[in-house]
Design an enzyme around this catalytic site. Sequence first.
Site, PDB file in Angstrom:
ATOM      1  N   SER A 212      44.409 -21.084  66.172  1.00 13.42           N
ATOM      2  CA  SER A 212      43.404 -20.072  66.485  1.00 13.42           C
ATOM      3  C   SER A 212      43.917 -18.666  66.245  1.00 13.42           C
ATOM      4  O   SER A 212      43.144 -17.714  66.302  1.00 13.42           O
ATOM      5  CB  SER A 212      42.973 -20.208  67.954  1.00 13.42           C
TER       6      SER A 212
ATOM      7  N   HIS B 194      39.759 -23.818  61.392  1.00 15.99           N
ATOM      8  CA  HIS B 194      39.725 -23.527  62.821  1.00 15.99           C
ATOM      9  C   HIS B 194      38.399 -23.976  63.414  1.00 15.99           C
ATOM     10  O   HIS B 194      37.352 -23.349  63.199  1.00 15.99           O
ATOM     11  CB  HIS B 194      39.942 -22.033  63.059  1.00 15.99           C
TER      12      HIS B 194
ATOM     13  N   GLU C 115      36.037 -21.924  60.951  1.00 15.45           N
ATOM     14  CA  GLU C 115      36.576 -20.818  60.168  1.00 15.45           C
ATOM     15  C   GLU C 115      37.531 -21.401  59.124  1.00 15.45           C
ATOM     16  O   GLU C 115      38.463 -22.127  59.474  1.00 15.45           O
ATOM     17  CB  GLU C 115      37.333 -19.832  61.061  1.00 15.45           C
TER      18      GLU C 115
ATOM     19  N   ASN D 191      38.046 -14.855  67.202  1.00 19.66           N
ATOM     20  CA  ASN D 191      38.955 -14.448  68.278  1.00 19.66           C
ATOM     21  C   ASN D 191      39.329 -12.977  68.214  1.00 19.66           C
ATOM     22  O   ASN D 191      39.624 -12.365  69.249  1.00 19.66           O
ATOM     23  CB  ASN D 191      40.208 -15.325  68.282  1.00 19.66           C
TER      24      ASN D 191
END
Length: 289
Positions: free
Chosen positions: A122, A143, A155, A194
């Site tokens: 991540s 991800h 992702e 994130n």
Amino acid sequence: MSGGIRRVGVVGGGQMGAGIAEVCARAGLDTVVCEVDAVAARAARERVTASLDRAVRRGKLERAAARDALARTVFTGSLEDLADRQLVVEAVVENPDAKTEVFAALDKIVEDPAAVLATNTSSLPVGRLGMATQRADRVVGLHFFNPVPVLPLVEVVTSLHTSSGTLATAEEFAAHALGKTEIRCRDRAGFVVNALLIPYLLSAIRMTESGFTSASDVDAGMELGCAHPMGPLKLADLIGLDTVASIAESLYDEFKEPLYAPPPLLLRMVEAGLLGRKSGRGFHTYDRG
């Protein structure tokens, strides 16, 4: 079928790895899940079985389809069982040394030089993991988001070494084999989601840490005032406070932005084993049963 990919491996059978394995198996792929030993492999099987059972109970999956998915999934304690895989997703603990060790081992074990080696990290640099192998051009980030069987996003992260062919295979695998929505991003800490989400969660933690308001009021404010389905501290608990802290540290290491630095309260909670839902207590308390 995703560039001919039929044989998938997943390294790590925790919450994320089990979810990735489940969606692969439900998509009809021959799936092998590798854990550190036979005991952990059995636990991974139980995790996948429980998730499939939940999907059946909720009317999201037919019982026969759940049985078929489990039947096409093998759980093992040996990385050697991934030798014939066409694509392997690493989903071990968010620790650079642990992930680097996995990639170095996979480089020696996976026989097909055209196989794609993917990481579910991540926040860690995909390029750094690729450099642990002799095939950095075949390494890519995939991800997924928790819970993997429910959330539609992946992702797809390319490093400076990732080839266009590897990118195409990864995108087609995510979008067509698994039916996910994929977004493409470059190799930088936090990627897209994130990099936006973590500062928001850290801001909520700082607000609680300062005594400005309570955890329950922070969450109620964002749920009822902004129509968020889950408040930031409930979301942090769901992600895992150790994971939130790890991502924050990776972001801060790369950008040195104060808003990315993990607050002292978060670090103390992680040290105390108060990790959120998975430990039964974080900013809120949960029934682990």
